[in-house]
Design an enzyme around this catalytic site. Structure first.
Site, mmCIF file in Angstrom:
data_model
loop_
_atom_site.group_PDB
_atom_site.id
_atom_site.type_symbol
_atom_site.label_atom_id
_atom_site.label_comp_id
_atom_site.label_asym_id
_atom_site.label_seq_id
_atom_site.Cartn_x
_atom_site.Cartn_y
_atom_site.Cartn_z
ATOM 1 N N ASP A 65 -33.325 57.974 26.821
ATOM 2 C CA ASP A 65 -33.087 56.538 27.044
ATOM 3 C C ASP A 65 -32.275 56.016 25.869
ATOM 4 O O ASP A 65 -32.761 56.042 24.725
ATOM 5 C CB ASP A 65 -34.451 55.832 27.135
ATOM 6 C CG ASP A 65 -34.315 54.343 27.399
ATOM 7 O OD1 ASP A 65 -33.227 53.769 27.169
ATOM 8 O OD2 ASP A 65 -35.328 53.747 27.825
ATOM 9 N N ASN A 92 -20.817 53.866 28.658
ATOM 10 C CA ASN A 92 -20.759 53.574 30.093
ATOM 11 C C ASN A 92 -22.117 53.164 30.677
ATOM 12 O O ASN A 92 -22.150 52.368 31.623
ATOM 13 C CB ASN A 92 -20.216 54.813 30.822
ATOM 14 C CG ASN A 92 -20.425 54.732 32.313
ATOM 15 O OD1 ASN A 92 -19.692 54.048 33.017
ATOM 16 N ND2 ASN A 92 -21.466 55.410 32.808
ATOM 17 N N TYR A 156 -25.612 39.000 33.361
ATOM 18 C CA TYR A 156 -24.801 40.232 33.422
ATOM 19 C C TYR A 156 -23.402 39.918 32.884
ATOM 20 O O TYR A 156 -22.874 40.637 32.027
ATOM 21 C CB TYR A 156 -24.715 40.743 34.864
ATOM 22 C CG TYR A 156 -23.707 41.853 35.035
ATOM 23 C CD1 TYR A 156 -23.938 43.118 34.487
ATOM 24 C CD2 TYR A 156 -22.506 41.634 35.709
ATOM 25 C CE1 TYR A 156 -23.001 44.138 34.625
ATOM 26 C CE2 TYR A 156 -21.564 42.650 35.849
ATOM 27 C CZ TYR A 156 -21.816 43.901 35.307
ATOM 28 O OH TYR A 156 -20.887 44.898 35.438
ATOM 29 N N ALA A 158 -22.526 37.609 30.907
ATOM 30 C CA ALA A 158 -22.590 37.340 29.460
ATOM 31 C C ALA A 158 -22.647 38.639 28.663
ATOM 32 O O ALA A 158 -22.030 38.746 27.596
ATOM 33 C CB ALA A 158 -23.805 36.464 29.144
ATOM 34 N N LYS A 160 -21.266 41.441 29.486
ATOM 35 C CA LYS A 160 -19.947 42.067 29.512
ATOM 36 C C LYS A 160 -18.932 41.254 28.697
ATOM 37 O O LYS A 160 -17.997 41.821 28.120
ATOM 38 C CB LYS A 160 -19.487 42.272 30.959
ATOM 39 C CG LYS A 160 -20.352 43.273 31.737
ATOM 40 C CD LYS A 160 -20.421 44.642 31.067
ATOM 41 C CE LYS A 160 -21.087 45.698 31.941
ATOM 42 N NZ LYS A 160 -21.175 47.008 31.283
HETATM 43 N N1 LIG Z 1 -19.974 49.893 40.029
HETATM 44 C C1 LIG Z 1 -19.409 48.713 39.790
HETATM 45 O O1 LIG Z 1 -19.067 47.975 40.731
HETATM 46 C C2 LIG Z 1 -19.144 48.254 38.385
HETATM 47 C C3 LIG Z 1 -18.318 47.149 38.197
HETATM 48 C C4 LIG Z 1 -18.075 46.700 36.902
HETATM 49 C C5 LIG Z 1 -18.619 47.346 35.818
HETATM 50 N N2 LIG Z 1 -19.418 48.435 36.023
HETATM 51 C C6 LIG Z 1 -20.002 49.086 34.823
HETATM 52 O O2 LIG Z 1 -19.713 50.462 34.836
HETATM 53 C C7 LIG Z 1 -20.765 51.196 34.166
HETATM 54 C C8 LIG Z 1 -21.256 52.314 35.063
HETATM 55 O O3 LIG Z 1 -21.758 51.752 36.255
HETATM 56 P P1 LIG Z 1 -21.971 52.559 37.617
HETATM 57 O O4 LIG Z 1 -21.458 51.704 38.692
HETATM 58 O O5 LIG Z 1 -21.493 53.961 37.488
HETATM 59 O O6 LIG Z 1 -23.567 52.473 37.701
HETATM 60 P P2 LIG Z 1 -24.746 53.524 37.946
HETATM 61 O O7 LIG Z 1 -24.368 54.521 38.992
HETATM 62 O O8 LIG Z 1 -25.967 52.691 38.131
HETATM 63 O O9 LIG Z 1 -24.781 54.293 36.573
HETATM 64 C C9 LIG Z 1 -25.438 53.827 35.433
HETATM 65 C C10 LIG Z 1 -25.908 55.034 34.668
HETATM 66 O O10 LIG Z 1 -26.511 54.601 33.460
HETATM 67 C C11 LIG Z 1 -27.671 55.366 33.230
HETATM 68 N N3 LIG Z 1 -28.617 54.555 32.471
HETATM 69 C C12 LIG Z 1 -29.185 53.382 32.857
HETATM 70 N N4 LIG Z 1 -30.045 52.966 31.921
HETATM 71 C C13 LIG Z 1 -30.022 53.892 30.929
HETATM 72 C C14 LIG Z 1 -30.698 54.035 29.682
HETATM 73 N N5 LIG Z 1 -31.584 53.109 29.280
HETATM 74 N N6 LIG Z 1 -30.428 55.125 28.922
HETATM 75 C C15 LIG Z 1 -29.541 56.054 29.338
HETATM 76 N N7 LIG Z 1 -28.863 55.966 30.488
HETATM 77 C C16 LIG Z 1 -29.101 54.900 31.277
HETATM 78 C C17 LIG Z 1 -28.209 55.703 34.632
HETATM 79 O O11 LIG Z 1 -28.928 56.931 34.647
HETATM 80 P P3 LIG Z 1 -30.537 56.979 34.480
HETATM 81 O O12 LIG Z 1 -31.076 56.001 35.479
HETATM 82 O O13 LIG Z 1 -30.890 58.396 34.778
HETATM 83 O O14 LIG Z 1 -30.794 56.610 33.064
HETATM 84 C C18 LIG Z 1 -26.942 55.845 35.431
HETATM 85 O O15 LIG Z 1 -26.507 57.197 35.483
HETATM 86 C C19 LIG Z 1 -21.831 50.140 33.827
HETATM 87 O O16 LIG Z 1 -21.674 49.732 32.474
HETATM 88 C C20 LIG Z 1 -21.506 48.998 34.768
HETATM 89 O O17 LIG Z 1 -21.933 47.743 34.281
HETATM 90 C C21 LIG Z 1 -19.688 48.905 37.284
#
Ligand SMILES: NC(=O)c1ccc[n+]([C@@H]2O[C@H](COP(=O)([O-])OP(=O)(O)OC[C@H]3O[C@@H](n4cnc5c(N)ncnc54)[C@H](OP(=O)(O)O)[C@@H]3O)[C@@H](O)[C@H]2O)c1
Length: 255
Positions: A65, A92, A156, A158, A160
């Site tokens: 974590d 990420n 959220y 805020a 970012k």
């Molecule tokens: N998808 C979108 O539409 C979108 C748009 C704008 C920005 N983003 C940003 O892009 C990034 C990736 O998002 P995504 O869409 O790929 O989301 P996602 O599939 O939910 O991936 C997030 C990852 O972070 C890990 N994670 C969460 N909490 C954690 C912790 N405490 N310690 C270690 N790992 C942790 C999760 O794995 P575990 O649960 O196994 O820990 C998961 O693999 C994020 O910063 C998100 O805000 C996404």
């Protein structure tokens, strides 16, 4: 977009990618590995990380974590002990939350800031001495909503916005050291992020359909399309760009 088999831009480099078990993080880990880097993928759950590591021999993983006490030392130490250097930190791992003002909840705010703002900061601090040695890079993940308002998602947005200001401030602070800091701000991207925020699959589909109709290019990005830009921000050929936030959202920020 994955690197071509001949693109070894990151050969000999070492990258840490947090949140590598799914979505954008998994696509980024695979893209770095295909371009020659050794990659340490980090996340809480071992099973999805194992699947990411199975995609390429250059990927190893650490299930932890990133918000836990001592995690930054553990994560950075794991990469440097394995490969002797660190070139790229991709912050990420992140989460979103649907939270209208009337439902404002203290723990939700604390958790969002802990993951999206505090953890990347402490990882960056720990990585810094190693990045100074390699003239390395930090790539932070923001969002279109880091610089556009988000009704029902103020906190959220805020977090970012904070990521974007940290990116610019660190870039200025570290420019003379040769360490570059940039951010990629995706728009709606097809991953499990909304499911991880507690939405049902139907609600997530509705949200993506609503967003697709608003996006000028009328499409939702795939995770590989975001990974492409993360690698471009880390690419040594782009060494004159620092402190930048590149929005990758099909023009959503323009409306
Ligand atoms: N998808 C979108 O539409 C979108 C748009 C704008 C920005 N983003 C940003 O892009 C990034 C990736 O998002 P995504 O869409 O790929 O989301 P996602 O599939 O939910 O991936 C997030 C990852 O972070 C890990 N994670 C969460 N909490 C954690 C912790 N405490 N310690 C270690 N790992 C942790 C999760 O794995 P575990 O649960 O196994 O820990 C998961 O693999 C994020 O910063 C998100 O805000 C996404």
């Amino acid at each position: 977009m994955p690197a071509t088999p001949h693109d070894q831009t990151f050969s000999g480099h070492v990258a840490i990618v947090t949140g590598a078990g799914s979505g954008i993080g998994r696509a980024t880990a695979v893209a770095f590995a295909e371009a020659g880097a050794h990659v340490l993928g980090v996340g809480r759950r071992a099973e999805p990380l194992k699947e990411t590591a199975a995609a390429h021999a250059n990927i190893e993983f650490l299930a932890t974590d990133v918000c836990a006490d001592g995690a930054p030392v553990k994560v950075v130490g794991a990469a440097v002990e394995r490969w002797g250097r660190l070139d790229h930190l991709v912050n990420n791992a992140g989460a979103t939350a649907v939270m209208p003002m009337a439902e404002t909840d203290k723990q939700t705010i604390v958790d969002l800031f802990a993951l999206n703002v505090v953890a990347p900061s402490l990882l960056a601090r720990e990585a810094l001495p190693h990045l100074r040695r390699t003239s390395g890079t930090i790539v932070n993940l923001s969002s279109t909503y880091g610089h556009r308002p988000m009704a029902g998602g103020a906190h959220y947005a805020a977090t970012k916005a904070a990521v974007e200001q940290m990116t610019r401030s660190w870039a200025l602070e570290l420019a003379a050291d040769g360490v570059r800091v940039n951010a990629v701000a995706p728009g709606p991207t097809r991953t499990d992020v909304m499911l991880h925020a507690g939405l049902t699959p139907e609600a997530a589909d509705d949200m993506y359909a609503y967003e697709r109709d608003r996006i000028p290019t009328r499409r939702i990005a795939g995770a590989e399309e975001i990974a492409h830009w993360i690698l471009r921000m880390a690419d040594p050929a782009g060494r004159h760009a620092t402190g930048q936030v590149i929005t990758v959202d099909g023009g959503l920020e323009l409306i």
